[in-house]
Design a protein around this motif. Structure first.
Motif, short mmCIF file in Angstrom:
data_model
loop_
_atom_site.label_atom_id
_atom_site.label_comp_id
_atom_site.label_asym_id
_atom_site.label_seq_id
_atom_site.Cartn_x
_atom_site.Cartn_y
_atom_site.Cartn_z
N LEU A 147 -5.88 1.53 4.60
CA LEU A 147 -4.87 2.78 4.78
C LEU A 147 -4.97 3.56 5.69
CD1 LEU A 147 -5.81 3.90 0.92
CD2 LEU A 147 -3.59 2.91 2.41
N TYR A 148 -3.56 4.39 6.28
CA TYR A 148 -3.96 4.91 7.93
C TYR A 148 -3.64 6.51 7.17
CZ TYR A 148 -1.19 1.46 10.72
OH TYR A 148 -1.00 0.39 11.30
N VAL A 149 -5.25 6.71 8.63
CA VAL A 149 -5.81 7.65 8.03
C VAL A 149 -6.06 8.75 10.25
CG1 VAL A 149 -7.66 7.83 6.61
CG2 VAL A 149 -8.26 7.07 8.41
N PHE A 150 -5.81 9.64 9.34
CA PHE A 150 -5.90 10.28 10.86
C PHE A 150 -8.39 10.69 11.23
CE2 PHE A 150 -3.04 13.12 8.18
CZ PHE A 150 -2.07 12.75 9.38
N GLY A 151 -8.50 11.24 13.21
CA GLY A 151 -9.75 10.61 13.05
C GLY A 151 -9.97 11.66 12.41
N ALA A 171 6.13 7.44 6.62
CA ALA A 171 6.53 5.83 6.35
C ALA A 171 5.60 5.31 6.22
CB ALA A 171 7.67 5.32 7.46
N LEU A 172 4.18 5.51 6.74
CA LEU A 172 2.90 4.85 7.06
C LEU A 172 1.87 4.83 5.83
CD1 LEU A 172 1.95 4.47 10.87
CD2 LEU A 172 2.48 3.13 9.13
N PRO A 173 0.73 3.93 4.72
CA PRO A 173 0.33 4.27 4.21
C PRO A 173 -0.64 5.29 4.10
CG PRO A 173 0.50 1.86 4.10
CD PRO A 173 0.74 2.33 5.68
N LEU A 174 -0.65 6.08 3.26
CA LEU A 174 -2.01 7.34 3.65
C LEU A 174 -2.22 7.99 2.66
CD1 LEU A 174 -0.71 7.96 6.42
CD2 LEU A 174 -1.39 10.27 6.46
N PRO A 175 -3.79 7.98 2.30
CA PRO A 175 -4.22 8.00 0.88
C PRO A 175 -3.76 9.21 1.32
CG PRO A 175 -5.74 8.05 2.32
CD PRO A 175 -4.64 7.52 3.56
N THR A 176 -4.97 9.32 -0.66
CA THR A 176 -3.88 11.03 -0.84
C THR A 176 -5.34 12.27 -0.44
OG1 THR A 176 -3.40 9.96 -3.10
CG2 THR A 176 -3.43 12.49 -3.19
N ALA A 177 -6.44 11.48 -0.34
CA ALA A 177 -6.99 12.27 0.78
C ALA A 177 -6.50 13.00 1.77
CB ALA A 177 -8.54 11.63 0.90
N MET A 178 -5.66 12.47 2.53
CA MET A 178 -5.15 12.69 3.68
C MET A 178 -3.96 13.86 3.58
SD MET A 178 -6.92 11.79 6.22
CE MET A 178 -8.56 12.13 5.31
N LYS A 179 -3.96 14.26 2.25
CA LYS A 179 -2.19 15.26 2.17
C LYS A 179 -2.47 16.23 2.76
CE LYS A 179 0.07 16.31 -2.50
NZ LYS A 179 0.14 16.54 -4.21
N LEU A 223 0.45 -1.23 -0.04
CA LEU A 223 0.19 0.24 -0.17
C LEU A 223 1.08 1.09 -0.29
CD1 LEU A 223 -2.50 -1.25 2.48
CD2 LEU A 223 -3.16 -0.86 0.16
N LYS A 224 2.04 1.40 0.76
CA LYS A 224 3.31 2.62 0.88
C LYS A 224 3.22 2.69 -0.76
CE LYS A 224 5.05 5.58 2.48
NZ LYS A 224 4.37 6.75 2.85
N ALA A 225 3.85 1.46 -1.27
CA ALA A 225 4.21 1.28 -2.42
C ALA A 225 3.00 2.17 -4.36
CB ALA A 225 4.99 0.35 -3.80
#
Ligand code: SF4
Length: 375
Positions: free
Chosen positions: A277-281, A354-362, A94-96
């Protein structure tokens, strides 16, 4: 039964040599000859390795060629073989993929790699029918891999090819109707010159991507204009016909940056959208600070509101997130039971990168890094 109208005998003075060639060799040969002269030099065109073709075809779904090139090189560098991909942790895959979007593509790639590497003993399926059984490989991708890597005489019909076919054959009805797709498939299958499936399919895709483009098609540069129904009728821009799509639903979302000392709280998504994927709250529809405070208090987090960091917007296929980025301070360290229950962690800035975050969280990630790195 749908009857496509061919104009193979259109009298034309535009280019007699081309016209004669078309009559003699058929339109597919003319198209392939054009492709061999006009094709772009793309990295995945230098290989017939089914693994590399597969990666490129999955990446190219819903992503522009220019954006894919760097991802394709990086991905193959990180996972050079199907076994390397199968053995990698999902978070590394997912990170890649981070930034390419449509993460189900990456998850399916990973699943399919495990199947190839496991139950298929590392042997890539070598036919359309076998490829179709792998997760994430639909009609188009199976056709593309089977023809490009194994030379099987099957078409690869994506949106570009449907557009070219609808104009070329004068299809003036919804090109997404199964009966119409079947007819396009049969017609294209019958047109593939012997031993030329790879070039034929790639030529159609290239024509759709560079000449027979959605708006203002470049018909004057098209090798098929002498037999093109839409060119003769002058209605190319009105084709293909499709059902109007439902507009995406807009959802207000609070993106809550919850910091504790030099760390920030991240959650691994359990929902289908952005799964794993990792997201904030995130709190949907509760975008004012007090509502967000109440929302997290109900879940056992006591917070202090610090700042409204502005808005951001992300458009998914069926949904638009209108986001409000809010910064809160965690008044105490969330306990391990909370972290376990919510699949959450407190990340420092290095982990956040380092963690995979989606573009929505950019935008939110940038704001979070600014906070963490300025403390
Ligand atoms: Fe498309 Fe124009 Fe070529 Fe017809 S002549 S296939 S509309 S680019």
């Amino acid at each position: 039964m749908i009857q496509f109208q061919y104009r193979l005998s259109v009298p034309c003075t535009l280019n007699e040599e081309m016209n004669a060639n078309m009559r003699q060799n058929g339109w597919a040969s003319v198209l392939i000859r054009w492709y061999n002269q006009a094709k772009r030099d793309l990295p995945w065109r230098r290989t017939r390795d089914p693994y590399a073709v597969w990666i490129s075809e999955i990446m190219l779904q819903q992503t522009r060629v220019e954006a894919v090139i760097a991802y394709y090189r990086r991905f193959l560098h990180a996972f050079p073989t199907v076994r390397a991909l199968a053995d990698a942790p999902e978070q590394a895959v997912l990170k890649a993929w981070e930034g390419l979007g449509y993460y189900s593509r990456a998850r399916n790639l990973h699943q399919a790699a495990k199947i190839v590497s496991g139950s298929l003993s590392g042997l890539f399926p070598a036919s359309y029918a076998e490829l179709r059984k792998l997760p994430g490989i639909g009609d188009y991708t199976a056709g593309a891999i089977a023809s490009i890597a194994f030379g099987e005489a099957v078409p690869a019909i994506d949106g570009n090819v449907k557009r070219v076919a609808s104009r070329l054959f004068g299809i003036r009805e919804n090109v997404n109707r199964p009966a119409v797709i079947r007819e396009i498939r049969d017609t294209l299958t019958g047109a593939i010159p012997e031993g030329k499936a790879s070039e034929f399919n790639q030529a159609l895709m290239e024509l759709g991507a560079t000449v027979c483009i959605p708006r203002a098609p470049r018909c004057e540069a098209c090798p098929l204009r002498l037999l093109c129904d839409a060119y003769a009728a002058g209605d190319a821009e009105a084709l293909p016909m499709t059902e109007p799509k439902k507009p995406p639903r807009t959802v207000d979302v609070a993106v809550c940056l919850m910091t504790f000392q030099h760390t920030i709280l991240l959650f691994k998504r359990k929902e289908r959208l952005l799964h794993n994927l990792y997201v904030f709250g995130l709190s949907e529809e509760l975008t004012d600070p007090q509502s967000a405070l109440d929302y997290w208090a109900e879940r056992g987090l006591s917070l202090r509101f610090l700042a409204d960091l502005g808005g951001a917007r992300h458009v998914f296929t069926h949904r638009i997130w209108e986001m409000r980025i809010l910064h809160f301070e965690l008044l105490k360290d969330p306990d391990s039971a909370f972290l376990r229950e919510h699949d959450a962690l407190l990340a420092d800035s290095a982990q956040l990168k380092a963690l995979p975050l989606p573009t929505a969280m950019k935008a939110a990630k940038q704001a979070a890094l600014t906070i963490l790195e300025s403390d």
